[in-house]
Design a protein around this motif. Structure first.
Motif, mmCIF file in Angstrom:
data_model
loop_
_atom_site.group_PDB
_atom_site.id
_atom_site.type_symbol
_atom_site.label_atom_id
_atom_site.label_comp_id
_atom_site.label_asym_id
_atom_site.label_seq_id
_atom_site.Cartn_x
_atom_site.Cartn_y
_atom_site.Cartn_z
ATOM 1 N N GLU A 1 5.938 39.678 -39.917
ATOM 2 C CA GLU A 1 4.124 40.020 -39.711
ATOM 3 C C GLU A 1 3.464 39.430 -38.495
ATOM 4 O O GLU A 1 2.612 40.248 -38.201
ATOM 5 C CB GLU A 1 3.687 40.012 -41.492
ATOM 6 C CG GLU A 1 4.336 40.660 -42.383
ATOM 7 C CD GLU A 1 4.879 42.439 -42.421
ATOM 8 O OE1 GLU A 1 3.988 43.252 -41.280
ATOM 9 O OE2 GLU A 1 6.203 42.136 -42.197
ATOM 10 N N ARG B 1 4.966 42.129 -35.676
ATOM 11 C CA ARG B 1 4.658 43.084 -35.966
ATOM 12 C C ARG B 1 2.509 43.659 -36.356
ATOM 13 O O ARG B 1 2.448 44.957 -35.576
ATOM 14 C CB ARG B 1 5.083 43.676 -37.438
ATOM 15 C CG ARG B 1 4.766 45.082 -37.755
ATOM 16 C CD ARG B 1 6.024 45.294 -38.621
ATOM 17 N NE ARG B 1 6.083 45.015 -39.504
ATOM 18 C CZ ARG B 1 7.197 45.417 -40.599
ATOM 19 N NH1 ARG B 1 8.100 45.878 -40.491
ATOM 20 N NH2 ARG B 1 7.789 44.067 -42.085
ATOM 21 N N VAL B 2 2.561 42.938 -36.441
ATOM 22 C CA VAL B 2 0.733 42.894 -36.621
ATOM 23 C C VAL B 2 -0.095 42.715 -35.791
ATOM 24 O O VAL B 2 -0.943 43.133 -35.539
ATOM 25 C CB VAL B 2 0.601 42.426 -38.780
ATOM 26 C CG1 VAL B 2 -1.153 43.476 -38.618
ATOM 27 C CG2 VAL B 2 1.469 43.922 -39.089
ATOM 28 N N MET C 1 -6.072 44.643 -40.442
ATOM 29 C CA MET C 1 -4.414 43.804 -40.803
ATOM 30 C C MET C 1 -4.057 43.276 -41.835
ATOM 31 O O MET C 1 -2.749 42.746 -42.317
ATOM 32 C CB MET C 1 -4.774 43.025 -39.136
ATOM 33 C CG MET C 1 -4.820 43.708 -38.019
ATOM 34 S SD MET C 1 -4.464 42.091 -36.743
ATOM 35 C CE MET C 1 -6.279 41.400 -36.126
ATOM 36 N N ILE D 1 -1.847 45.526 -43.969
ATOM 37 C CA ILE D 1 -1.025 45.337 -43.746
ATOM 38 C C ILE D 1 -0.142 45.069 -43.617
ATOM 39 O O ILE D 1 1.726 44.830 -44.598
ATOM 40 C CB ILE D 1 -0.858 46.061 -42.581
ATOM 41 C CG1 ILE D 1 -1.742 47.392 -42.187
ATOM 42 C CG2 ILE D 1 0.314 46.370 -42.188
ATOM 43 C CD1 ILE D 1 -1.685 48.065 -40.964
ATOM 44 N N PHE D 2 -0.899 43.712 -43.467
ATOM 45 C CA PHE D 2 0.611 42.225 -42.752
ATOM 46 C C PHE D 2 0.469 41.601 -45.334
ATOM 47 O O PHE D 2 1.738 40.981 -45.466
ATOM 48 C CB PHE D 2 -0.925 40.686 -42.988
ATOM 49 C CG PHE D 2 -0.056 39.617 -42.754
ATOM 50 C CD1 PHE D 2 -0.010 39.372 -40.595
ATOM 51 C CD2 PHE D 2 0.839 38.770 -43.121
ATOM 52 C CE1 PHE D 2 0.722 38.436 -40.616
ATOM 53 C CE2 PHE D 2 1.363 37.927 -42.943
ATOM 54 C CZ PHE D 2 1.042 37.248 -41.709
ATOM 55 N N HIS E 1 3.357 44.307 -46.708
ATOM 56 C CA HIS E 1 4.856 43.512 -46.505
ATOM 57 C C HIS E 1 5.262 42.452 -46.788
ATOM 58 O O HIS E 1 6.672 42.522 -47.395
ATOM 59 C CB HIS E 1 5.262 43.745 -44.713
ATOM 60 C CG HIS E 1 4.629 44.482 -44.132
ATOM 61 N ND1 HIS E 1 4.353 45.204 -42.777
ATOM 62 C CD2 HIS E 1 4.722 46.128 -44.063
ATOM 63 C CE1 HIS E 1 3.817 46.068 -42.268
ATOM 64 N NE2 HIS E 1 4.931 47.187 -43.550
#
Length: 343
Positions: free
Chosen positions: A48, A51-52, A268, A271-272, A275
């Motif tokens: 993450e 990705r983020v 963020m 989203i983090f 996941h």
């Protein structure tokens, strides 16, 4: 074979190579920041980060800020990383629940046993009190830029299931989480051996202890699942992850970059966390399919465990956090639950 296949599939999923979004900066950066974390590379949280977090840093700075992560404790234990940050040798720290409390002892208030009834309550306090905790991190010499989830950690054991309070008495726990966890386990009658994360995992593999509390993704991703036999999934505590920056470094970064990052931070974090929570759920399921036995506490035992944990709230007041902070967190949680029609 099916057990091994289930775990191997999930480990492979954790290790899917990511697009090289952060492999190269589009320009030579003015700010080259070393970031240290215990998170294993290509597992859970580190995915993450790539990705983020990292793409947002690049986008907001136009490549002028470049964060270089050092995974798996390469730059030392969390205690060592904090010391290096204070000496100006490391710029960014991505800390587990334990490291977060080493950086900011007051943050331990969110780690109190059974404080939260679910992630929606965590999300509410995170959103509502981020400025309060940010100020506390600042007081301790760090700039908090993100607060994300570790897990609602589970209880793992080797030789016996820990499904009753009696089973805790005399159990040999390995503890990496600091004084709050140590006090809690001793109050439950367990024997406790403390250490940092690498020491605890080594002791677990060498048979120096019989049980520990840990997040599911780390137990699976670090391949520690093969040592234990039982999982008690009682969400005994919420564990945060903090990403912090040295204040001198943060203050030197242009305000426009920081404003952009702050605008993206809340999304963020969401989203983090989506996941990370999914990774933890899948990890727990994979370990059960591998053959670890899930030991559920019956409702009366779980309620008794909650009641046994309550004295820790008072005992750690003025040791780790002020009474006023505990009162504020509990008041806001009570208001949130009332709006949701909960007790």
């Amino acid at each position: 074979m099916r057990r091994f296949f289930a775990v191997a599939c999930l480990l492979a999923l954790f290790c899917i190579p990511l697009a090289p979004a952060f492999a190269d900066s589009p320009r030579k950066p003015t700010f080259l920041l070393k970031a240290a974390t215990l998170a294993p590379k290509r597992v859970g949280w580190s995915i993450e980060v790539e990705r983020v977090f990292q793409p947002a840093v690049l986008e907001c700075s136009g490549g002028d800020v470049f964060v270089k992560p050092y995974y798996g404790g390469i730059l030392g234990t969390e205690e060592e990383v904090i010391a290096k940050m204070r000496k100006g040798q490391v710029e960014v720290g991505g800390f587990s629940g334990r490291g977060s409390v080493l950086a900011c002892p007051e943050f331990s208030v969110v780690e109190l046993p059974f404080l939260f009834g679910g992630y929606d309550e965590v999300d509410f306090i995170r959103q509502d009190m981020f400025p309060d905790f940010s100020a506390l991190f600042s007081k301790n010499g760090f700039t908090l830029i993100m607060w994300v989830d570790q897990d609602f950690d589970q209880i793992y054991s080797v030789s016996r299931p820990l499904g009753t309070l009696e089973a805790f008495r005399g159990a040999a726990f390995l503890s990496w989480y600091g004084p709050l966890e140590e006090k809690l386990l001793k109050d439950l009658g367990a024997r406790v051996k403390t250490g940092d994360v690498p020491e605890v995992m080594r002791d677990l593999r060498e048979g120096a202890g019989d049980a520990l509390i840990a997040p599911a993704a780390y137990m699976l991703g670090g391949q520690n699942y093969s040592v234990v036999r039982y999982i008690n999934p009682a969400a005994i505590r919420y564990s945060p992850v903090s990403i912090v920056v040295r204040p001198d470094v943060w203050n030197a970064i242009p305000q426009a970059y920081k404003d952009c990052f702050w605008e993206k931070r809340t999304e963020m974090q969401k989203i983090f966390n989506v996941h990370v929570r999914s990774d933890n759920e899948r990890s727990l399921k994979a370990m059960a399919e591998y053959g670890l036995k899930i030991t559920e506490m019956d409702p009366l035992t779980l309620q008794e465990l909650r009641l046994r944990c309550l004295p820790v709230y008072k005992e750690m007041t003025s040791v780790l956090y002020p009474q006023s902070l505990l009162d504020e967190v509990q008041k806001r949680l009570a208001d949130f639950r009332a709006r949701k029609g909960r007790k």
